[in-house]
Scaffold this motif. Structure first.
Motif, PDB file in Angstrom:
ATOM      1  N   LEU A  15       4.111  -0.789  -4.300  1.00 32.57           N
ATOM      2  CA  LEU A  15       3.365  -0.078  -3.826  1.00 32.57           C
ATOM      3  C   LEU A  15       3.984   0.240  -2.363  1.00 32.57           C
ATOM      4  O   LEU A  15       5.118   1.506  -2.948  1.00 32.57           O
ATOM      5  CB  LEU A  15       1.863   0.043  -3.261  1.00 32.57           C
ATOM      6  N   GLY A  16       4.725  -0.367  -1.495  1.00 35.03           N
ATOM      7  CA  GLY A  16       5.538  -0.119  -0.677  1.00 35.03           C
ATOM      8  C   GLY A  16       6.657   0.716  -0.578  1.00 35.03           C
ATOM      9  O   GLY A  16       7.419   0.874  -0.125  1.00 35.03           O
ATOM     10  N   GLN A  17       7.003  -0.652  -2.642  1.00 31.88           N
ATOM     11  CA  GLN A  17       8.748  -0.328  -2.635  1.00 31.88           C
ATOM     12  C   GLN A  17       7.909   1.078  -3.429  1.00 31.88           C
ATOM     13  O   GLN A  17       9.594   1.699  -2.742  1.00 31.88           O
ATOM     14  CB  GLN A  17       8.963  -1.445  -3.604  1.00 31.88           C
ATOM     15  N   LEU A  18       7.172   1.366  -3.421  1.00 28.50           N
ATOM     16  CA  LEU A  18       7.980   2.830  -4.449  1.00 28.50           C
ATOM     17  C   LEU A  18       7.735   3.824  -3.624  1.00 28.50           C
ATOM     18  O   LEU A  18       8.836   5.031  -3.197  1.00 28.50           O
ATOM     19  CB  LEU A  18       6.281   3.311  -5.286  1.00 28.50           C
ATOM     20  N   ILE A  19       6.572   3.307  -2.185  1.00 22.28           N
ATOM     21  CA  ILE A  19       7.424   4.844  -0.845  1.00 22.28           C
ATOM     22  C   ILE A  19       7.974   4.241  -0.166  1.00 22.28           C
ATOM     23  O   ILE A  19       8.213   5.770  -0.217  1.00 22.28           O
ATOM     24  CB  ILE A  19       5.845   4.628  -0.223  1.00 22.28           C
ATOM     25  N   ARG A  20       9.065   3.310   0.223  1.00 25.57           N
ATOM     26  CA  ARG A  20       9.861   3.589   0.991  1.00 25.57           C
ATOM     27  C   ARG A  20      11.862   4.253  -0.333  1.00 25.57           C
ATOM     28  O   ARG A  20      11.998   5.348   0.720  1.00 25.57           O
ATOM     29  CB  ARG A  20      10.427   1.789   0.650  1.00 25.57           C
ATOM     30  N   ARG A  21      11.243   3.258  -2.071  1.00 31.99           N
ATOM     31  CA  ARG A  21      12.663   4.455  -2.208  1.00 31.99           C
ATOM     32  C   ARG A  21      12.273   5.802  -2.433  1.00 31.99           C
ATOM     33  O   ARG A  21      12.693   6.880  -1.987  1.00 31.99           O
ATOM     34  CB  ARG A  21      12.037   3.640  -3.866  1.00 31.99           C
ATOM     35  N   ASN A  49       6.203  -2.920   3.725  1.00 30.69           N
ATOM     36  CA  ASN A  49       6.243  -4.277   3.702  1.00 30.69           C
ATOM     37  C   ASN A  49       5.186  -5.084   2.825  1.00 30.69           C
ATOM     38  O   ASN A  49       5.375  -5.872   2.572  1.00 30.69           O
ATOM     39  CB  ASN A  49       6.834  -4.855   4.996  1.00 30.69           C
ATOM     40  N   GLY A  50       4.475  -4.172   2.433  1.00 27.38           N
ATOM     41  CA  GLY A  50       3.541  -4.476   1.160  1.00 27.38           C
ATOM     42  C   GLY A  50       2.219  -5.562   2.409  1.00 27.38           C
ATOM     43  O   GLY A  50       1.672  -6.208   1.733  1.00 27.38           O
ATOM     44  N   ARG A  51       2.024  -5.083   2.819  1.00 26.68           N
ATOM     45  CA  ARG A  51       1.027  -5.463   3.776  1.00 26.68           C
ATOM     46  C   ARG A  51      -0.427  -5.290   3.452  1.00 26.68           C
ATOM     47  O   ARG A  51      -0.709  -3.745   3.388  1.00 26.68           O
ATOM     48  CB  ARG A  51       0.890  -5.294   5.329  1.00 26.68           C
ATOM     49  N   GLU A  52      -0.865  -6.059   2.878  1.00 33.32           N
ATOM     50  CA  GLU A  52      -2.515  -4.972   2.587  1.00 33.32           C
ATOM     51  C   GLU A  52      -3.583  -4.918   3.687  1.00 33.32           C
ATOM     52  O   GLU A  52      -4.280  -5.887   3.748  1.00 33.32           O
ATOM     53  CB  GLU A  52      -2.773  -6.860   1.576  1.00 33.32           C
ATOM     54  N   SER A  53      -3.028  -4.073   4.676  1.00 38.59           N
ATOM     55  CA  SER A  53      -3.786  -3.692   4.889  1.00 38.59           C
ATOM     56  C   SER A  53      -5.157  -2.660   4.876  1.00 38.59           C
ATOM     57  O   SER A  53      -4.778  -2.166   3.251  1.00 38.59           O
ATOM     58  CB  SER A  53      -3.225  -2.866   6.603  1.00 38.59           C
TER      59      SER A  53
END
Length: 80
Positions: A15-21, A49-53
């Motif tokens: 999910l983090g990668q998709l958001i950054r991209r 960075n994929g932190r599971e917050s």
């Protein structure tokens, strides 16, 4: 039916990668995005960075147990 650009989200990192991209594709930096959505730069950075917050890890465990894939459909770039 799955769209050709669908991204199966199975963890916070994906999910983090998709958001950054998507953010970079739209030409936004973290500061601008933070202002647009009313969130802190730190939060957005951790998300990318994929932190599971916010219990995301637990949500994903439930979806996995139920056999549900979370899929994001990025908005297509609109011509100017």
């Amino acid at each position: 039916m799955t769209a050709p650009n669908a991204v199966p989200i199975r963890d916070a990192e994906t999910l983090g990668q998709l958001i950054r991209r998507t953010r970079k594709h739209q030409g936004l930096n973290l500061e601008t995005l933070a202002g647009l959505c009313g969130l802190s730069i730190r939060f957005l950075s951790e998300l990318e960075n994929g932190r599971e917050s916010c219990g995301f890890g637990r949500i994903m465990m439930v979806l996995e147990a139920l056999g549900i894939d979370l899929v994001a459909y990025p908005t297509e770039e609109t011509p100017s």
